[in-house]
Design a protein around this motif. Structure first.
Motif, PDB file in Angstrom:
ATOM      1  N   LEU A 132      10.957   3.263   4.588  1.00 16.13           N
ATOM      2  CA  LEU A 132      11.622   1.701   4.528  1.00 16.13           C
ATOM      3  C   LEU A 132      12.631   1.814   3.494  1.00 16.13           C
ATOM      4  N   LYS A 133      13.901   2.291   3.746  1.00 14.88           N
ATOM      5  CA  LYS A 133      14.855   2.216   2.888  1.00 14.88           C
ATOM      6  C   LYS A 133      15.794   1.144   2.761  1.00 14.88           C
ATOM      7  N   GLU A 134      15.906   0.391   3.827  1.00 16.33           N
ATOM      8  CA  GLU A 134      16.988  -0.654   4.063  1.00 16.33           C
ATOM      9  C   GLU A 134      16.203  -2.197   3.386  1.00 16.33           C
ATOM     10  N   ALA A 135      14.995  -2.268   3.045  1.00 18.09           N
ATOM     11  CA  ALA A 135      14.584  -3.781   2.705  1.00 18.09           C
ATOM     12  C   ALA A 135      13.937  -3.614   1.281  1.00 18.09           C
ATOM     13  N   GLU A 136      13.954  -4.693   0.637  1.00 16.09           N
ATOM     14  CA  GLU A 136      13.579  -4.854  -0.933  1.00 16.09           C
ATOM     15  C   GLU A 136      12.054  -4.806  -0.529  1.00 16.09           C
ATOM     16  N   PRO A 137      11.269  -3.828  -1.258  1.00 17.00           N
ATOM     17  CA  PRO A 137       9.942  -3.813  -1.037  1.00 17.00           C
ATOM     18  C   PRO A 137       9.256  -5.008  -1.715  1.00 17.00           C
ATOM     19  N   GLY A 138       8.412  -5.606  -0.787  1.00 15.92           N
ATOM     20  CA  GLY A 138       7.669  -6.812  -1.088  1.00 15.92           C
ATOM     21  C   GLY A 138       8.298  -8.043  -0.587  1.00 15.92           C
ATOM     22  N   SER A 139       9.561  -7.891   0.163  1.00 19.62           N
ATOM     23  CA  SER A 139      10.164  -8.955   0.982  1.00 19.62           C
ATOM     24  C   SER A 139       9.547  -9.058   2.342  1.00 19.62           C
ATOM     25  N   LEU A 140       9.782 -10.082   2.966  1.00 16.57           N
ATOM     26  CA  LEU A 140       9.568 -10.442   4.303  1.00 16.57           C
ATOM     27  C   LEU A 140      10.014  -9.298   5.280  1.00 16.57           C
ATOM     28  N   GLU A 141      11.317  -9.026   5.165  1.00 11.66           N
ATOM     29  CA  GLU A 141      12.181  -8.024   5.738  1.00 11.66           C
ATOM     30  C   GLU A 141      11.127  -6.600   5.776  1.00 11.66           C
ATOM     31  N   PHE A 142      10.929  -6.440   4.360  1.00  9.61           N
ATOM     32  CA  PHE A 142      10.223  -5.039   4.305  1.00  9.61           C
ATOM     33  C   PHE A 142       8.867  -4.908   4.946  1.00  9.61           C
ATOM     34  N   PHE A 143       7.941  -6.082   4.992  1.00  3.91           N
ATOM     35  CA  PHE A 143       6.799  -5.990   5.794  1.00  3.91           C
ATOM     36  C   PHE A 143       6.855  -6.027   7.065  1.00  3.91           C
ATOM     37  N   GLU A 144       7.943  -6.539   7.703  1.00  2.00           N
ATOM     38  CA  GLU A 144       8.193  -6.773   9.103  1.00  2.00           C
ATOM     39  C   GLU A 144       8.546  -5.323   9.711  1.00  2.00           C
ATOM     40  N   GLN A 145       9.469  -4.643   8.693  1.00  2.00           N
ATOM     41  CA  GLN A 145       9.755  -3.002   9.178  1.00  2.00           C
ATOM     42  C   GLN A 145       8.749  -2.473   8.982  1.00  2.00           C
ATOM     43  N   ALA A 146       7.853  -2.501   8.098  1.00  6.99           N
ATOM     44  CA  ALA A 146       6.501  -1.602   8.113  1.00  6.99           C
ATOM     45  C   ALA A 146       5.756  -1.906   9.061  1.00  6.99           C
ATOM     46  N   GLU A 147       5.547  -2.953   9.445  1.00  7.80           N
ATOM     47  CA  GLU A 147       4.634  -3.455  10.747  1.00  7.80           C
ATOM     48  C   GLU A 147       5.206  -2.719  12.002  1.00  7.80           C
ATOM     49  N   ALA A 148       6.505  -2.964  12.239  1.00  7.38           N
ATOM     50  CA  ALA A 148       7.259  -2.364  13.368  1.00  7.38           C
ATOM     51  C   ALA A 148       7.154  -0.773  13.336  1.00  7.38           C
ATOM     52  N   LEU A 149       7.308  -0.094  12.236  1.00  2.00           N
ATOM     53  CA  LEU A 149       7.117   1.430  12.227  1.00  2.00           C
ATOM     54  C   LEU A 149       5.720   1.819  12.403  1.00  2.00           C
ATOM     55  N   ARG A 150       4.730   0.970  11.854  1.00  2.00           N
ATOM     56  CA  ARG A 150       3.349   1.487  11.909  1.00  2.00           C
ATOM     57  C   ARG A 150       2.975   1.389  13.469  1.00  2.00           C
ATOM     58  N   TYR A 151       3.049   0.615  14.209  1.00  2.00           N
ATOM     59  CA  TYR A 151       2.805   0.500  15.537  1.00  2.00           C
ATOM     60  C   TYR A 151       3.702   0.977  16.643  1.00  2.00           C
ATOM     61  N   ARG A 152       4.887   1.364  16.088  1.00  2.00           N
ATOM     62  CA  ARG A 152       5.825   2.221  16.975  1.00  2.00           C
ATOM     63  C   ARG A 152       5.128   3.607  17.171  1.00  2.00           C
ATOM     64  N   TYR A 153       4.705   4.081  16.251  1.00  2.00           N
ATOM     65  CA  TYR A 153       3.983   5.718  16.335  1.00  2.00           C
ATOM     66  C   TYR A 153       2.662   5.654  16.438  1.00  2.00           C
ATOM     67  N   HIS A 154       1.854   4.666  15.798  1.00  2.00           N
ATOM     68  CA  HIS A 154       0.399   4.619  15.802  1.00  2.00           C
ATOM     69  C   HIS A 154      -0.061   3.515  16.962  1.00  2.00           C
ATOM     70  N   TYR A 155       0.233   4.176  18.299  1.00  2.00           N
ATOM     71  CA  TYR A 155       0.152   3.159  19.488  1.00  2.00           C
ATOM     72  C   TYR A 155      -1.219   2.776  19.721  1.00  2.00           C
ATOM     73  N   HIS A 156      -2.150   3.628  19.108  1.00  2.00           N
ATOM     74  CA  HIS A 156      -3.645   3.593  19.569  1.00  2.00           C
ATOM     75  C   HIS A 156      -4.316   2.359  18.625  1.00  2.00           C
ATOM     76  N   LEU A 157      -3.697   1.969  17.635  1.00  2.00           N
ATOM     77  CA  LEU A 157      -4.386   0.878  16.741  1.00  2.00           C
ATOM     78  C   LEU A 157      -4.657  -0.127  17.213  1.00  2.00           C
ATOM     79  N   LEU A 158      -3.477  -0.853  17.820  1.00  2.00           N
ATOM     80  CA  LEU A 158      -3.729  -2.482  18.218  1.00  2.00           C
ATOM     81  C   LEU A 158      -4.634  -2.507  19.257  1.00  2.00           C
ATOM     82  N   PRO A 159      -4.685  -1.774  20.281  1.00  2.00           N
ATOM     83  CA  PRO A 159      -5.758  -1.777  21.410  1.00  2.00           C
ATOM     84  C   PRO A 159      -7.123  -1.777  20.802  1.00  2.00           C
TER      85      PRO A 159
END
Length: 252
Positions: free
Chosen positions: A25-52
């Motif tokens: 996550l190189k484009e958002a300030e760590p700890g910002s709302l944008e940072f956490f939104e990007q972290a969540e999108a990345l997490r579940y883009r690849y870890h498709y098995h977690l939300l189910p």
């Protein structure tokens, strides 16, 4: 002679420097709302098995008390809180817990967040309906002790839901052949990362009354470009046999 595992301070120092997924996550300030939104999108883009999985757990343990061991910046913990769990998150690192506190403050969800050690959980026996730990316990010097601790704090009839790395996986073979560490980098590799067979997992969780283990998730996040080349249907199919994640559900 087997080398002794690295001391816990080295493990802690590594993860304080390398909070999970921050390097992606190189484009958002760590700890910002944008940072956490990007972290969540990345997490579940690849870890498709977690939300189910989280949806299933919420149905089985509605409103339950949940402990995440190794919550890092709180991505999964927040997803579980959104599903009605009363959440407690602990991490070995101050950096992870600081980010998790900012995250839960921004989103307005309550959580008990602590810097603590998986091998010495600061909770009474039979405190939680569910203990969740994803990709964490294979990094601690005494993994067996951490599993014993998880068993201790789970209520009778409750469960541990844990991911540990799969020894007989395509991802592990790729790391061995390329020399690229499973976590960290060649210049700053993770001090400790164990892999397991399904038989070893069942022995590790032998104190539980029932244990189910299944592979999933073909390649790690770090192989992003490789993942993009593999059709998602094939990725998921192969993951069930030679996946990098051993998904464990152990009932007390």
């Amino acid at each position: 002679m087997t080398a002794a595992p690295p001391d816990k301070q080295r493990v802690k120092d590594f993860w304080n420097r390398n909070v999970c997924h921050v390097s992606f996550l190189k484009e958002a300030e760590p700890g910002s709302l944008e940072f956490f939104e990007q972290a969540e999108a990345l997490r579940y883009r690849y870890h498709y098995h977690l939300l189910p999985l989280f949806d299933q757990l919420a149905q089985r343990y509605p409103g339950g008390k949940l402990l995440e061991i190794g919550c890092s910046m709180g991505t999964d913990l927040l997803a579980l809180a959104r599903r009605g769990f009363m959440v407690t998150g602990l991490d070995l690192t101050e950096a992870g817990i600081e980010l998790a506190r900012k995250r839960f403050g921004l989103y307005g969800f309550p959580a008990d967040l602590r810097v603590a050690d998986a091998e010495n959980l600061p909770f009474e026996d039979n405190s939680f309906d569910l203990v969740y730990s994803f990709g964490v316990l294979h990094h601690t010097p005494d993994t067996e002790k951490s599993v014993i601790q998880a068993h201790r704090v789970i209520k009778p009839g409750g469960a541990a839901v844990v991911m540990l790395y799969h020894k007989f996986s395509l991802n592990n073979l790729a790391h061995i052949l390329t020399g690229i560490p499973a976590d960290g980098s060649k210049t700053d590799p993770v001090p400790l990362a164990r892999t397991y067979s399904i038989g070893q997992i069942k022995r590790l969780f032998c104190r539980f009354s029932r244990v189910r283990v299944r592979p999933d998730y073909l390649f790690g996040t770090g192989w992003g470009r490789v993942n993009e080349l593999i059709p998602s249907s094939l990725h998921r199919f192969l993951g069930r046999f030679i996946g990098w994640h051993l998904m464990i559900e152990a009932v007390k």
